[in-house]
Design an enzyme around this catalytic site. Structure first.
Site, PDB file in Angstrom:
ATOM      1  N   CYS A  31       3.889  -6.135-117.507  1.00 41.06           N
ATOM      2  CA  CYS A  31       3.323  -5.309-118.587  1.00 41.06           C
ATOM      3  C   CYS A  31       2.472  -4.159-118.066  1.00 41.06           C
ATOM      4  O   CYS A  31       2.093  -3.277-118.825  1.00 41.06           O
ATOM      5  CB  CYS A  31       2.507  -6.177-119.536  1.00 41.06           C
ATOM      6  SG  CYS A  31       3.433  -7.594-120.098  1.00 41.06           S
TER       7      CYS A  31
ATOM      8  N   HIS B  43      -1.838  -1.842-123.370  1.00 40.15           N
ATOM      9  CA  HIS B  43      -0.621  -2.648-123.490  1.00 40.15           C
ATOM     10  C   HIS B  43      -0.730  -3.440-124.791  1.00 40.15           C
ATOM     11  O   HIS B  43      -1.773  -4.024-125.102  1.00 40.15           O
ATOM     12  CB  HIS B  43      -0.504  -3.573-122.278  1.00 40.15           C
ATOM     13  CG  HIS B  43       0.514  -4.647-122.476  1.00 40.15           C
ATOM     14  ND1 HIS B  43       1.792  -4.388-122.919  1.00 40.15           N
ATOM     15  CD2 HIS B  43       0.438  -6.003-122.315  1.00 40.15           C
ATOM     16  CE1 HIS B  43       2.446  -5.521-123.022  1.00 40.15           C
ATOM     17  NE2 HIS B  43       1.656  -6.511-122.668  1.00 40.15           N
TER      18      HIS B  43
ATOM     19  N   ASN C 264       5.073  -7.432-128.482  1.00 40.22           N
ATOM     20  CA  ASN C 264       4.791  -7.144-127.075  1.00 40.22           C
ATOM     21  C   ASN C 264       6.108  -6.799-126.381  1.00 40.22           C
ATOM     22  O   ASN C 264       6.960  -7.668-126.201  1.00 40.22           O
ATOM     23  CB  ASN C 264       4.128  -8.377-126.453  1.00 40.22           C
ATOM     24  CG  ASN C 264       3.816  -8.207-124.983  1.00 40.22           C
ATOM     25  OD1 ASN C 264       4.318  -7.296-124.333  1.00 40.22           O
ATOM     26  ND2 ASN C 264       2.999  -9.096-124.456  1.00 40.22           N
TER      27      ASN C 264
HETATM   28  O1  UT7 Z   1       2.042  -9.220-122.084  1.00 39.30           O
HETATM   29  C1  UT7 Z   1       1.709 -10.298-121.299  1.00 39.30           C
HETATM   30  C2  UT7 Z   1       0.390 -10.710-121.566  1.00 39.30           C
HETATM   31  N1  UT7 Z   1       0.371 -11.775-122.528  1.00 39.30           N
HETATM   32  C3  UT7 Z   1      -0.633 -11.843-123.367  1.00 39.30           C
HETATM   33  O2  UT7 Z   1      -1.456 -10.962-123.429  1.00 39.30           O
HETATM   34  C4  UT7 Z   1      -0.815 -13.083-124.201  1.00 39.30           C
HETATM   35  C5  UT7 Z   1      -2.266 -13.483-124.192  1.00 39.30           C
HETATM   36  N2  UT7 Z   1      -2.531 -14.650-124.982  1.00 39.30           N
HETATM   37  C6  UT7 Z   1      -2.529 -14.626-126.321  1.00 39.30           C
HETATM   38  O3  UT7 Z   1      -2.298 -13.595-126.920  1.00 39.30           O
HETATM   39  C7  UT7 Z   1      -2.874 -15.893-127.051  1.00 39.30           C
HETATM   40  O4  UT7 Z   1      -3.369 -16.844-126.138  1.00 39.30           O
HETATM   41  C8  UT7 Z   1      -1.663 -16.475-127.837  1.00 39.30           C
HETATM   42  C9  UT7 Z   1      -1.322 -15.606-129.023  1.00 39.30           C
HETATM   43  C10 UT7 Z   1      -0.472 -16.595-126.912  1.00 39.30           C
HETATM   44  C11 UT7 Z   1      -2.002 -17.871-128.362  1.00 39.30           C
HETATM   45  O5  UT7 Z   1      -3.167 -17.807-129.176  1.00 39.30           O
HETATM   46  P1  UT7 Z   1      -4.311 -18.909-129.017  1.00 39.30           P
HETATM   47  O6  UT7 Z   1      -5.342 -18.605-130.001  1.00 39.30           O
HETATM   48  O7  UT7 Z   1      -4.684 -18.898-127.556  1.00 39.30           O
HETATM   49  O8  UT7 Z   1      -3.566 -20.226-129.439  1.00 39.30           O
HETATM   50  P2  UT7 Z   1      -3.290 -21.557-128.603  1.00 39.30           P
HETATM   51  O9  UT7 Z   1      -2.248 -21.324-127.567  1.00 39.30           O
HETATM   52  O10 UT7 Z   1      -4.596 -22.133-128.173  1.00 39.30           O
HETATM   53  O11 UT7 Z   1      -2.674 -22.498-129.724  1.00 39.30           O
HETATM   54  C12 UT7 Z   1      -3.442 -22.895-130.863  1.00 39.30           C
HETATM   55  C13 UT7 Z   1      -2.584 -23.773-131.738  1.00 39.30           C
HETATM   56  C14 UT7 Z   1      -1.906 -24.913-131.001  1.00 39.30           C
HETATM   57  O12 UT7 Z   1      -1.897 -26.030-131.871  1.00 39.30           O
HETATM   58  P3  UT7 Z   1      -2.970 -27.209-131.683  1.00 39.30           P
HETATM   59  O13 UT7 Z   1      -2.780 -27.723-130.290  1.00 39.30           O
HETATM   60  O14 UT7 Z   1      -4.311 -26.565-131.895  1.00 39.30           O
HETATM   61  O15 UT7 Z   1      -2.598 -28.163-132.759  1.00 39.30           O
HETATM   62  C15 UT7 Z   1      -0.497 -24.428-130.810  1.00 39.30           C
HETATM   63  O16 UT7 Z   1       0.437 -25.496-130.724  1.00 39.30           O
HETATM   64  O17 UT7 Z   1      -1.530 -22.989-132.316  1.00 39.30           O
HETATM   65  C16 UT7 Z   1      -0.279 -23.650-132.077  1.00 39.30           C
HETATM   66  N3  UT7 Z   1       0.745 -22.631-131.964  1.00 39.30           N
HETATM   67  C17 UT7 Z   1       1.436 -22.158-133.016  1.00 39.30           C
HETATM   68  N4  UT7 Z   1       1.398 -22.465-134.313  1.00 39.30           N
HETATM   69  C18 UT7 Z   1       2.222 -21.797-135.141  1.00 39.30           C
HETATM   70  C19 UT7 Z   1       1.160 -21.982-130.848  1.00 39.30           C
HETATM   71  N5  UT7 Z   1       2.102 -21.082-131.166  1.00 39.30           N
HETATM   72  C20 UT7 Z   1       2.288 -21.177-132.498  1.00 39.30           C
HETATM   73  C21 UT7 Z   1       3.136 -20.513-133.407  1.00 39.30           C
HETATM   74  N6  UT7 Z   1       3.056 -20.844-134.713  1.00 39.30           N
HETATM   75  N7  UT7 Z   1       3.990 -19.527-133.021  1.00 39.30           N
END
Ligand code: UT7
Length: 324
Positions: free
Chosen positions: A112, A251, A281
């Site tokens: 990225c 980005h 993204n």
């Molecule tokens: O370009 C490359 C660089 N990449 C990035 O910049 C990505 C950086 N990271 C992020 O943007 C965030 O960490 C994410 C958007 C990927 C994830 O957000 P988060 O607030 O860190 O969520 P999490 O991974 O901690 O997940 C929270 C909850 C989990 O459920 P539990 O364990 O709390 O019950 C996940 O299973 O959200 C759940 N979850 C979803 N739920 C519905 C994860 N993905 C999804 C989904 N829909 N698509």
């Protein structure tokens, strides 16, 4: 000493729009989760075009817009992690289709941050006197390296390409850059693992390692720490205050990341240009697609100072400050 400037932007994205509601029919997710956690509302997903096709269309539009002949182009650099082949490069395929037979062509892999790295490379070739006109493209078909059963990644990414023409300039327009890498953390974001397989060895490997694997939290925290430092580094190098910068184009990964960056830098979100609601993204393509959209909307005027900043797999990150 020669100088370079960024003369024009273009973009090309696939027609197929996939909304969050569409995705909720593919994996267990919702518009509410994706919108509030990321800011993404929809993305473009290719139905038939591979990366070279997206990049060719973007570069062709750039030539049409600027009136340059393909023969005027000395170099084509494509930033991508989703090339059609391991060889040839996407840049060579684009060159062949454009008829840019004088161009030296290669791809650059910095995920990225790829577009910022590629612009920096173009700037060096122009500054050395080796090139006058360089096409820099960021292009990705990320949909082909996503695990469409993994809701934690497949909802985040989209396909598309954006390009810039970098040309020889009388005035110094690319004012400062700040590029970094940290390979110790490479496993935080990976895709496309190819195991060793030959008549003498058959490596055991995780079948999923071809697909995008990401520790989202770790990347989130890395971006929120490193990007503000990098923005301050580029502005500090040439004593340009952030109040003198018209736009920061980050980005396009997550609007919450950008909100945290704005808060850390104590600047308004209005200074950041975001269009990830429409495209998701798109990795190396996200910054040039945003810059092209800004140009189309008349947001970028002559002499405006702009900072672009990328972060992602590698890990890699970096910023550039330039004047239009
Ligand atoms: O370009 C490359 C660089 N990449 C990035 O910049 C990505 C950086 N990271 C992020 O943007 C965030 O960490 C994410 C958007 C990927 C994830 O957000 P988060 O607030 O860190 O969520 P999490 O991974 O901690 O997940 C929270 C909850 C989990 O459920 P539990 O364990 O709390 O019950 C996940 O299973 O959200 C759940 N979850 C979803 N739920 C519905 C994860 N993905 C999804 C989904 N829909 N698509």
């Amino acid at each position: 000493m020669y100088n370079s400037k960024i003369a024009a932007f273009e973009k090309y994205v696939p027609d197929n729009i996939v909304t969050n509601d569409d995705l909720s029919k593919v994996v267990d997710t919702s518009d509410e989760w994706i919108s509030t956690r990321t800011g993404i509302k929809q993305r473009r997903i290719s139905k038939c075009e591979n990366t070279a096709e997206l990049c060719f269309n973007s570069a062709k539009r750039l030539l049409d817009k600027t009136g340059l002949s393909p023969l005027d182009i000395d170099m084509i650099i494509t930033a991508t992690i989703t090339s059609d082949y391991m060889t040839p490069s996407v840049a060579c395929i684009v060159q062949g289709r454009l008829g840019a037979e004088n161009a030296v062509c290669f791809d650059l892999s910095a995920a990225c941050s790829g577009f910022v790295y590629a612009l920096s490379t173009a700037d060096k070739f122009i500054k050395s006197g080796a090139c006058r006109n360089v096409i820099v493209i960021g292009g990705e078909t990320l949909s082909k390296i996503l695990d469409w059963n993994d809701r934690a990644t497949c909802v985040l990414f989209g396909d598309g390409a954006g390009s810039a023409l970098v040309t020889l300039s009388d005035e110094k327009m690319i004012l400062a850059e700040d590029l970094h890498s940290d390979g110790v953390k490479f496993e935080s974001l990976s895709a496309g693992y190819v195991p060793v397989k030959n008549p003498f060895y058959n490596e055991k490997f995780d079948e999923n390692s071809f697909y995008m694997q990401m520790n989202g939290r770790e990347i989130f925290n890395f971006a929120v720490k490193k990007v503000p430092e990098s923005i301050l580094a580029v502005s500090g190098k040439v004593n340009v205050s952030l109040s003198e910068v018209k736009y920061i184009v980050p980005h396009q990964a997550n609007s919450r990341i950008v909100e945290s960056i704005a808060k850390k830098l104590k600047i308004s979100m209005d200074k950041f240009y975001l269009n990830l609601d429409k495209f998701g993204n798109t990795s190396a393509a996200s910054i040039p697609i945003a810059l092209c959209e800004m140009e189309e909307k008349g947001l970028i005027k002559k002499d405006d100072k702009i900072i672009i900043t990328g972060f992602g797999g590698g890990l890699t990150w970096g910023s550039m400050l330039f004047k239009m």
